[in-house]
Design an enzyme around this catalytic site. Sequence first.
Site, mmCIF file in Angstrom:
data_model
loop_
_atom_site.group_PDB
_atom_site.id
_atom_site.type_symbol
_atom_site.label_atom_id
_atom_site.label_comp_id
_atom_site.label_asym_id
_atom_site.label_seq_id
_atom_site.Cartn_x
_atom_site.Cartn_y
_atom_site.Cartn_z
ATOM 1 C CG HIS A 1 -1.742 1.186 1.426
ATOM 2 N ND1 HIS A 1 -3.080 1.238 1.091
ATOM 3 C CD2 HIS A 1 -1.431 2.417 1.936
ATOM 4 C CE1 HIS A 1 -3.561 2.444 1.380
ATOM 5 N NE2 HIS A 1 -2.574 3.184 1.888
ATOM 6 C CD GLU A 2 1.836 3.626 3.590
ATOM 7 O OE1 GLU A 2 2.155 4.683 3.021
ATOM 8 O OE2 GLU A 2 0.765 3.494 4.200
ATOM 9 C CG HIS B 1 0.166 6.107 -0.640
ATOM 10 N ND1 HIS B 1 -0.888 6.702 -1.301
ATOM 11 C CD2 HIS B 1 -0.351 5.572 0.506
ATOM 12 C CE1 HIS B 1 -1.997 6.543 -0.593
ATOM 13 N NE2 HIS B 1 -1.699 5.864 0.500
ATOM 14 C CD GLU C 1 -5.020 6.548 1.845
ATOM 15 O OE1 GLU C 1 -4.731 5.357 2.087
ATOM 16 O OE2 GLU C 1 -4.178 7.457 1.868
#
Length: 343
Positions: free
Chosen positions: A166-167, A170, A252
Amino acid sequence: MTPVFGLYTHIRANRIRSVLLIAGLFALVLLVGYAVALALVAAGDASGAPPEAIAAGALDTYVLWTPWLVLGTLAWIGISVALNTRIVDATTGARTLTREDDPRLYRMLETLCISRGMATPRLKIVESDALNAYASGLTQKQYAVTLTRGLVERLDDAEIEAVMAHELTHIRNEDVRLMVVAVVIAGVIALVGEIVFRSLRFGLWRRGGSRSRGSGGGGRGAVIAIAIAVVVILVAWLASLMIRFALSRAREYLADAGAVELTKNPDAMISALLKIEGNADLSRAPASVMEMCVENPRRGFTALLSTHPSIADRVEALVRTAGGRLPPTAQAPQAEAAPRSPW
């Protein structure tokens, strides 16, 4: 703004937003610069000049200030680029983990990066019982993925891998850069506004009061000009905050989707989010850092300004679009409620 339909269009949209945010930064700084000049000229007026004359005098002062405003803003951006990761780490207490410190975590991160053809960012840890993580940095050398100790200890390997993915998404989508630029905008305006308000409160107002007692004051025009300057600064500050809060919550959802794309395991992302829910608050982290985290818990009215959708909405999206399944413990209450008859 062009609609965002997927990961690649999201990256392009974020690049456009970054350019617009930087342009907005300069526009707001220049606007606040004129308001500051207006406030200072008005506060120093002792002749009772009309507002038009004060505004003209402020414009002359502002023209002289403009090059310094631009240079100061560029310097602020440069400092932010150079020191942003150090500032973030100082506020959260994060420290770097090497391969020797935790081979398991480092191997997870490295494997995910190799699968995507990315350079491996730094791995950092925050000694906190909270369950959270965030990505930071503006350049390839600065990029870092930070996990909390609570997240590492309470999530299994598949769930930790999903959070890391997930990070990394980003970073790949340039969401991190966008957030830092937005925070810089708010920081510049807030700093200038605070300096002006403190000057007016503790210095200029006091001198204005002395003139008023001795010679009738600076006149109604000065009061009007100062009031206008204060309103302009407040509006600019609110605008800078709204720029931060207006960042799309879609980032997100897309980071969750990117995690699934990397790990091919939507169930792990779902179970990680469910464990994080209600346990994500980093007590030392300011709001600007919490906005970069996997979860930014907000309640009541502040939830309207949140840049994160709720965990429930994110889980629902993963179930609906990524083929994810709720863990048995999350399904149990629904299973009990389903057989009940309304009769």
